[in-house]
Each structure stands twice: as C-alpha cells, then as structure tokens.
Design a protein around this motif. Structure first.
Motif, PDB file in Angstrom:
ATOM      1  N   ASP A  51       4.286  61.367   5.796  1.00  0.00           N
ATOM      2  CA  ASP A  51       3.416  60.240   6.138  1.00  0.00           C
ATOM      3  C   ASP A  51       2.017  60.714   6.509  1.00  0.00           C
ATOM      4  O   ASP A  51       1.008  60.188   6.013  1.00  0.00           O
ATOM      5  CB  ASP A  51       4.040  59.452   7.290  1.00  0.00           C
ATOM      6  CG  ASP A  51       3.315  58.146   7.564  1.00  0.00           C
ATOM      7  OD1 ASP A  51       2.126  58.189   7.965  1.00  0.00           O
ATOM      8  OD2 ASP A  51       3.913  57.064   7.392  1.00  0.00           O
TER       9      ASP A  51
ATOM     10  N   SER B 150       9.838  63.552   7.361  1.00  0.00           N
ATOM     11  CA  SER B 150       9.255  62.224   7.123  1.00  0.00           C
ATOM     12  C   SER B 150       7.895  62.093   7.794  1.00  0.00           C
ATOM     13  O   SER B 150       6.978  61.457   7.249  1.00  0.00           O
ATOM     14  CB  SER B 150      10.199  61.125   7.611  1.00  0.00           C
ATOM     15  OG  SER B 150      10.471  61.258   8.999  1.00  0.00           O
TER      16      SER B 150
ATOM     17  N   LEU C 274       9.914  57.243  12.207  1.00  0.00           N
ATOM     18  CA  LEU C 274       8.475  56.999  12.133  1.00  0.00           C
ATOM     19  C   LEU C 274       7.991  55.932  13.111  1.00  0.00           C
ATOM     20  O   LEU C 274       6.848  55.977  13.563  1.00  0.00           O
ATOM     21  CB  LEU C 274       8.079  56.618  10.705  1.00  0.00           C
ATOM     22  CG  LEU C 274       8.007  57.768   9.699  1.00  0.00           C
ATOM     23  CD1 LEU C 274       7.623  57.241   8.328  1.00  0.00           C
ATOM     24  CD2 LEU C 274       7.007  58.828  10.158  1.00  0.00           C
TER      25      LEU C 274
END
Length: 300
Positions: A244, A240, A197
């Motif tokens: 998010d 991921s 991220l």
C-alpha cells in the motif's frame, strides 16, 4: 453597579483564576520542559538541543530505528537525525503542521515495522500533543512531580542541587541474545500480529498529507524501509502495508530504498535496531551512497 457588586462578591475566585492564568502564561513562556535540565526531555527537544536549537534544515525522520542506524556526524550526506522514540508519521505531520521545524530541501523518512502503527503508544510529552487550552503544569504534571520531589528532598538537606536529566538519545550497542529476541518477537506478535490496513489508517492519511506538503514546499522526499532482523519472520501485516505504502510513493514519484532485509542478524542489537558498532556505520554509508546517487536536491 451590578458589575461592581458581582466583582466584589466574587473577587477571591476571580483573583485566583487570574493568578492561575498568569502563572500558566509565565511557566509556558519559561518552558522548563525545553529550557531546564531539571526536567525530562523528549527526543524532539533532544534533537534541537544537539543542533544548537536550530529548527531548520534537511531531515532524516523516523523512530528509534533511525536514531540507532544513522550516524549523522559520520555521514557524507548530512541530514538532521530526527529519530523520535516511538515516532510515527502522525508525529511528522504534527511537527510540520504546527511549524515546529522548518524542513529545508530534503526530507528522508525511515519507515520500519512500527512507524505506521496507529495503536502504538508514543511519548505524550511531544510538543504537538499539547492542546492550546491545556495548562502547562497539567500537561507535564508527571515531570513536575518528579522534579518537585527531588527539589523538596534536596531542600530539606539544605541544598538546591539537582541531577541534570539525560539529554542524549538512546543508542544500541552490542547484541541481544536469542532468548531476548524471541521474547520480543512474541510480544510484538501478541500486540500487533493481527493488525490489518485499517489499523494504519491514521498514518496512511498522514503519509498522504506529507506527500502533499513536500510537493507544495518543493522538498525532495525520499523514503527508506528500515532494517528488520531477518533471523525472525516479518510481522504478518508487513507485506500488505509495504504494498500500500509503495503504491502511494510510486504514484508521487518518491524514490524508495528498501533495506528491510539487507543486513544479517550479527549487525543488529535486537529486532529493529542496528547495533552501533557494526550495523550503523554500514547503513549510514549505504544511505549516503543512495542519496548522493539521486543528485543534489533543488532549493525549496
């Protein structure tokens, strides 16, 4: 007297500097990267060109996956197809921040596995990358060189003819074979497979900025997760990243259509582009149906 002496002593340098400044202003006003077919055109300029230079309207923004998948002239819910080669959300922020396009009523954003990669190289000729202080000729020096060499060669032949630069966006007909797809997956994995991220921070920040912009300008914002060829594993970071991004969109009450794993491999040209013959028409109809189901966007 001192000023007069200084001007006299440095008249050549000052005159040269003035000539450079004036010539840069004139070339910037001409803006040949936009106005002349002698020069390369980026996908943002191509979008304007194919819409009669109108720089306002409802928009479907994304990278080349949007260009390949959304057939604007076949859509029952018409949007301006603004797919940009290697386009990212940081580019959308640049367009809106610099007021290069006035998005009206509806903004649809297509996000694929590459749209939010901070490290992904993009087209350096996009207008929002040019600092105000940088000379025009220097910014686009590679394209001036290319067109200048063509001009010089033709001039030696006694001709002022030139080959107009390609003005259409790249579409994706047919299907690539498995060997090509495997090599592309391996290339993507080598370049981006280890990313987490933190490698999306700039684009996640840009998403937050766009969410605020859409709210402030009363734009109906919608997001589509663009198709990925499910014959191959998702890039490792996708799960991921989606988690998010979806959390931010849910908090902002943004409708989301997830088409990432909807289409079978025969509908694809490669890993990230639907083919024009089979995939794009189905995608366009599905997007139309979804957008129409959300109701007519309010006037901004």
């Amino acid at each position: 007297m001192k000023a007069a002496a200084y001007l006299k002593k440095n008249s050549f340098i000052l005159g040269l500097l003035l000539a450079v400044v004036v010539s840069n202003l004139l070339i910037s006003w001409w803006d040949p990267m936009v106005t002349s077919r002698r020069f390369y055109k980026n996908d943002f300029t191509k979008t304007l060109y194919h819409h009669g230079w109108v720089n306002s309207g409802p928009v479907f923004f994304g990278n080349s996956s949007v260009t390949g998948a959304y057939i604007e002239d076949k859509s029952a819910h018409p949007l301006v197809e603004m797919g940009l080669s290697y386009g990212k959300l940081t580019d959308l922020k640049g367009i809106l921040q610099d007021k290069l396009y006035d998005v009206q009523q509806e903004l649809v954003i297509g996000i694929d596995v590459h749209t939010m990669l901070d490290a992904l190289e993009t087209d350096p000729t996009y207008q929002w990358f040019k600092p105000w202080y940088q000379p025009y000729v220097y910014t686009y020096r590679d394209y001036f060189r290319d067109s200048g060499e063509e001009f010089a060669k033709n001039l030696l032949k006694g001709s002022l003819d030139y080959q107009p630069r390609w003005i259409d966006k790249e579409l994706y007909p047919g299907r690539k074979d498995d060997a090509y797809l495997k090599s592309k997956w391996d290339d993507y994995d080598k370049r981006f497979g280890a990313m987490t991220l933190k490698d999306f921070k700039q684009n996640l920040d840009a998403l937050d900025w766009v969410l605020t912009y859409a709210n402030d300008h009363r734009l109906a914002l919608r997001v589509i997760w663009m198709p990925w060829n499910k014959g191959y594993a998702d890039p490792p970071y996708v799960a991921s990243l989606k988690q998010d991004v979806n959390a931010r969109l849910q908090k902002a009450n943004v409708p989301v259509l997830d088409l990432m794993h909807t289409y079978d491999p025969p509908y694809f040209h490669d890993l990230v582009h639907l083919n024009r013959e089979d995939g794009a028409p189905i995608f366009t109809k599905e997007v139309d149906t979804w957008l129409n189901s959300l109701g007519k966007p309010p006037k901004s």
